[in-house]
Design an enzyme around this catalytic site. Structure first.
Site, mmCIF file in Angstrom:
data_model
loop_
_atom_site.group_PDB
_atom_site.id
_atom_site.type_symbol
_atom_site.label_atom_id
_atom_site.label_comp_id
_atom_site.label_asym_id
_atom_site.label_seq_id
_atom_site.Cartn_x
_atom_site.Cartn_y
_atom_site.Cartn_z
ATOM 1 N N ARG A 22 44.558 9.690 -2.197
ATOM 2 C CA ARG A 22 44.331 10.487 -0.978
ATOM 3 C C ARG A 22 43.678 9.645 0.124
ATOM 4 N NH1 ARG A 22 38.785 13.939 -1.664
ATOM 5 N NH2 ARG A 22 37.922 12.796 -3.416
ATOM 6 N N SER A 49 38.616 16.696 2.359
ATOM 7 C CA SER A 49 39.077 16.380 1.002
ATOM 8 C C SER A 49 40.454 15.718 1.001
ATOM 9 C CB SER A 49 39.149 17.653 0.159
ATOM 10 O OG SER A 49 37.886 18.274 0.101
ATOM 11 N N GLU A 70 47.693 28.746 3.881
ATOM 12 C CA GLU A 70 48.665 27.687 3.627
ATOM 13 C C GLU A 70 50.084 28.093 3.987
ATOM 14 O OE1 GLU A 70 46.481 28.924 1.441
ATOM 15 O OE2 GLU A 70 44.986 27.347 1.261
ATOM 16 N N PHE A 95 47.775 24.757 -3.683
ATOM 17 C CA PHE A 95 47.937 25.729 -2.609
ATOM 18 C C PHE A 95 49.067 25.329 -1.654
ATOM 19 C CE2 PHE A 95 43.296 25.409 -3.701
ATOM 20 C CZ PHE A 95 43.349 26.402 -4.664
ATOM 21 N N HIS A 121 44.774 16.304 -4.760
ATOM 22 C CA HIS A 121 44.139 17.040 -5.866
ATOM 23 C C HIS A 121 45.168 17.614 -6.827
ATOM 24 C CE1 HIS A 121 40.927 16.563 -2.989
ATOM 25 N NE2 HIS A 121 40.042 17.076 -3.817
ATOM 26 N N ASP A 129 36.886 21.646 -11.367
ATOM 27 C CA ASP A 129 37.305 22.895 -10.718
ATOM 28 C C ASP A 129 38.156 23.751 -11.654
ATOM 29 O OD1 ASP A 129 35.939 22.784 -8.355
ATOM 30 O OD2 ASP A 129 37.625 22.046 -7.153
ATOM 31 N N ARG A 179 42.958 13.318 -6.347
ATOM 32 C CA ARG A 179 41.574 13.331 -5.885
ATOM 33 C C ARG A 179 40.807 12.111 -6.412
ATOM 34 N NH1 ARG A 179 36.929 15.549 -9.103
ATOM 35 N NH2 ARG A 179 35.164 15.469 -7.701
HETATM 36 C C1 LIG Z 1 44.261 29.339 -1.550
HETATM 37 C C2 LIG Z 1 43.144 28.403 -1.478
HETATM 38 N N1 LIG Z 1 43.133 27.475 -0.517
HETATM 39 C C3 LIG Z 1 42.131 26.584 -0.444
HETATM 40 C C4 LIG Z 1 41.119 26.620 -1.354
HETATM 41 C C5 LIG Z 1 40.019 25.600 -1.303
HETATM 42 N N2 LIG Z 1 38.790 26.237 -0.843
HETATM 43 C C6 LIG Z 1 37.819 26.621 -1.694
HETATM 44 S S1 LIG Z 1 36.548 27.392 -0.940
HETATM 45 C C7 LIG Z 1 37.261 27.189 0.592
HETATM 46 C C8 LIG Z 1 36.569 27.691 1.818
HETATM 47 C C9 LIG Z 1 36.448 29.138 1.777
HETATM 48 O O1 LIG Z 1 35.559 29.661 2.708
HETATM 49 P P1 LIG Z 1 34.411 30.638 2.198
HETATM 50 O O2 LIG Z 1 34.881 31.384 1.026
HETATM 51 O O3 LIG Z 1 33.930 31.398 3.365
HETATM 52 O O4 LIG Z 1 33.374 29.557 1.667
HETATM 53 P P2 LIG Z 1 31.759 29.522 1.670
HETATM 54 O O5 LIG Z 1 31.254 30.489 2.674
HETATM 55 O O6 LIG Z 1 31.335 29.848 0.269
HETATM 56 O O7 LIG Z 1 31.410 28.119 2.006
HETATM 57 C C10 LIG Z 1 38.492 26.533 0.470
HETATM 58 C C11 LIG Z 1 39.359 26.201 1.586
HETATM 59 C C12 LIG Z 1 41.170 27.608 -2.353
HETATM 60 N N3 LIG Z 1 40.224 27.700 -3.313
HETATM 61 N N4 LIG Z 1 42.178 28.485 -2.392
#
Ligand SMILES: Cc1ncc(C[n+]2csc(CCOP(=O)(O)OP(=O)(O)O)c2C)c(N)n1
Ligand SMILES: [Mg+2]
Lengths: 328, 285
Positions: A22, A49, A70, A95, A121, A129, A179
């Site tokens: 990456r 990432s 996505e 995703f 990843h 994860d 990753r």
């Molecule tokens: C479909 C999907 N896309 C991307 C991710 C990667 N991802 C994990 S948490 C996150 C940010 C989500 O925002 P939020 O839930 O508001 O996070 P926090 O407030 O806990 O930081 C992302 C993009 C994922 N888990 N699932």
């Protein structure tokens, strides 16, 4: 490769070299940003990432963070591409391909657009994860779509060149990236050729056909086998679609047995793609090292590769089984 | 409507324990997501202590309440509250994210621990919760389904497909608690992809929607009571929180979404949460 403040240096000077594919993607994007004004980049809240962030800093007007959405990202990428842009779209492999499969098929591949999905990843080496994030079916669902060209670089050197090549290859491309920092198998003078398998080592007892992070394991396994008097040919099958069936046919004819290795489901993955080429050209006994129909789980990447038999020791054991079948 | 002093103290203690466990688990795993669960601690504690009828006694009752953690990355706090409810042995918490552990990096459906659904991919949770709610209704049960979500997850289109359908089917037994902390991975949510006013959005989709101070236990409790009393529409509680609330250096910092504290930061965090002396040394050993 160019050094950039936004990206950690690709190689840290420690030998043997290790790097994450990456990171090479992030560097290649910066080069494309400078050389090709039509290149645009989209991400889905993972730009740190996936390493698209550096491009976003350098070319904010050509960078679109679409948030955690996505399917929309791929649709927007298709729209951009339909207007002459070369659209790179990134998220985690799970995703990027899982959420947006239908958009990839209908809006990218049916109209044959220049959308380059560079997904990071992928596979078990995501690590802790766990199964929701360990994409082990992406090669299957990408390679079956007509017109989708699939590249799985073996290391950071190849990933860098593959991304540059993806910008030039007409039509949809899927590039599978990792990753984890993984062993670098190629020296800097290696030249990636789209659609061609590279023979990294020759041998006549069996051929190991590998993709991605398992190429390093295949080379290590071949070393071990050699100490046992078994000589393995090692092929880096970095282009999965279209597959280099000439290289597979030669391996089948010259070695008489083929072992495949992938950090991916055997079903529909590299193993099955190679088997297809083998049965159509020169049938020989085959074994497949991959995920045998299960999801992954939490753990470190190295622990998981060993647990599922995808490290060098796992490949050696399967190679020995295969040779018994070849001799039977 | 306010809680008795004793009731409030119990919820506060459970919330504090979520914060402590989260720091310890993520520190021990050397990876994971500390900020979200620490920010959600107050509404998770209020929900599990005062509203959900999940306990070792009810665990296998088919009509008990259900919970889906849509923002699955915040599962350290979920595992903590389940362990406080007697559903996960306390000494299992530190196996979080390790090979072979039941406490996976994102929740895996495990009936024996009361984990009702597998999550980790954002956007899927509200549809699943709606399905559970419709199943309960069709069985004639008074089961309530609670779904946690987040501002980041609200960017996924499927959430809004589920929101449309939940209102259409009058799923009044469904309540979503949205962790609205204005943070996602790439930065502050309003800079990355602004979802704007979620109460207005849910209302426009036909929901009973409330803005709630996600750190005011009385207000959270009152909102959950209001959700329970609503008989026609699904309820959305937009819980306004601070990521990392209670650990000063994590508060409102997107950088603490998914980075584990090292020894020094873990020690500082635990000290801020009131752990000191021999207890702190034992935790850090
Ligand atoms: C479909 C999907 N896309 C991307 C991710 C990667 N991802 C994990 S948490 C996150 C940010 C989500 O925002 P939020 O839930 O508001 O996070 P926090 O407030 O806990 O930081 C992302 C993009 C994922 N888990 N699932
Ligand atoms: Mg958030």
């Amino acid at each position: 490769m160019i050094a950039t403040p936004e990206l950690a240096p690709l190689f840290d000077g420690v030998e043997p070299r290790k790097a994450a594919t990456r990171n090479a993607y992030g560097e290649a994007l910066l080069e494309l940003g400078a050389s090709n004004p039509d290149v645009v980049v989209l991400d889905a809240d993972l730009s740190g990432s996936t390493k698209t962030k550096a491009f976003g800093k350098a070319h904010p007007e050509r960078f679109f963070n679409m948030g955690v959405a996505e399917a929309n990202m791929i649709g927007v990428a298709a729209g951009l591409a339909s207007q002459g842009k070369v659209a790179f779209a990134s998220s985690f492999a799970m995703f990027a391909t899982g959420k947006a499969f239908e958009q990839i098929r209908q809006s990218v591949c049916v109209p044959e657009l220049n959308v380059k999905i560079c997904a990071t990843h992928a596979g078990l080496t995501v690590g802790e994860d766990g199964k929701s994030h360990q994409m082990l079916e992406d090669v299957t669902i990408m390679r079956v779509i007509p017109g989708m060209q699939v590249i799985v670089p073996a290391d950071a050197v190849e990933a860098h060149q593959a991304v540059l090549a993806a910008a030039e290859i007409p039509g949809p491309v899927y590039v599978r990236l990792s990753r984890a920092s993984t062993p670098v198998v190629f020296s800097d003078d290696y030249r990636f050729e789209f659609g061609k398998a590279a023979m990294l080592r020759d041998g006549g007892d069996l051929a190991i056909v590998a993709m991605g992070v398992t190429v390093a394991a295949a080379l290590e396994a071949a070393d071990t086998l050699s100490t046992m008097g078994i000589e393995a040919r090692v092929l880096n099958m970095s282009t999965i679609s279209p597959m280099d069936s000439d290289a597979i046919e030669s391996a089948a004819r010259d070695c008489g047995a083929i072992l495949t290795a992938e950090e991916h489901q055997e079903n529909g993955g590299l193993g099955e793609a190679v088997a297809q080429a083998v049965v159509r050209t020169h049938p020989v006994p085959m074994e497949m090292c991959g995920m045998n129909g299960s999801f992954g789980q939490s753990g470190t990447g190295d622990e998981l590769l060993a647990h599922y038999g995808l490290d060098a020791a796992g490949l050696v054991a399967r190679a020995q089984q295969l040779l018994k079948r070849k001799q039977a | 409507m306010t809680l008795s002093q004793a009731d409030r103290a119990a919820v506060e203690a459970a919330a504090r324990q979520i914060r402590i466990d989260t720091v310890r688990m993520v520190h021990a795993a050397a990876c994971g997501h500390p900020g979200g669960p620490i920010g959600m601690a107050d509404f998770m504690a209020t929900l599990f202590l005062r509203h959900m009828n999940l306990s070792p006694e009810t665990l296998h009752r088919p009509d008990r309440d259900r919970f889906v953690l849509g923002n699955g990355h915040t599962c350290a706090g979920y595992y903590s509250i389940l362990s406080q409810k007697g559903l996960i042995p306390r000494d299992e918490l530190l196996t979080f994210r390790k090979l072979g552990s039941r406490l996976q990096g994102h929740p895996h459906r495990t009936p024996d621990m009361g984990i009702d659904f597998s999550t980790g991919s954002l956007g899927n949770s509200l549809s699943v919760s709606l399905g559970m709610a419709l199943a309960a209704k069709s069985n004639g049960w008074d089961t309530r389904v609670y779904s946690a979500s987040s501002d980041g997850e609200s960017q996924e289109g499927q959430i809004w497909e589920a929101a449309t359908a939940a209102a259409h089917y009058g799923a009044s037994n469904l309540t979503v608690l949205v962790d609205f902390n204005n943070v996602q991975i790439d930065g502050h949510m309003r800079d990355v992809m602004d979802v704007r006013d979620l109460r207005e959005k849910y209302e426009a989709f036909g929901w009973h929607a409330l803005d709630v101070d996600g750190h005011d236990i009385d207000a959270i409790d009152a909102a959950l009571v209001a959700a329970r009393e609503e008989t026609a529409r699904p309820s959305a509680l937009i819980c306004h929180t601070l990521i990392g609330k209670g650990v000063s250096f994590m508060e409102d910092q997107p950088g603490w979404h998914g980075v584990a504290p090292g020894d020094e930061d873990a020690r500082k965090a635990l000290a801020e949460l009131g752990i000191e002396g021999a207890e702190l040394e034992a935790m850090m050993a």
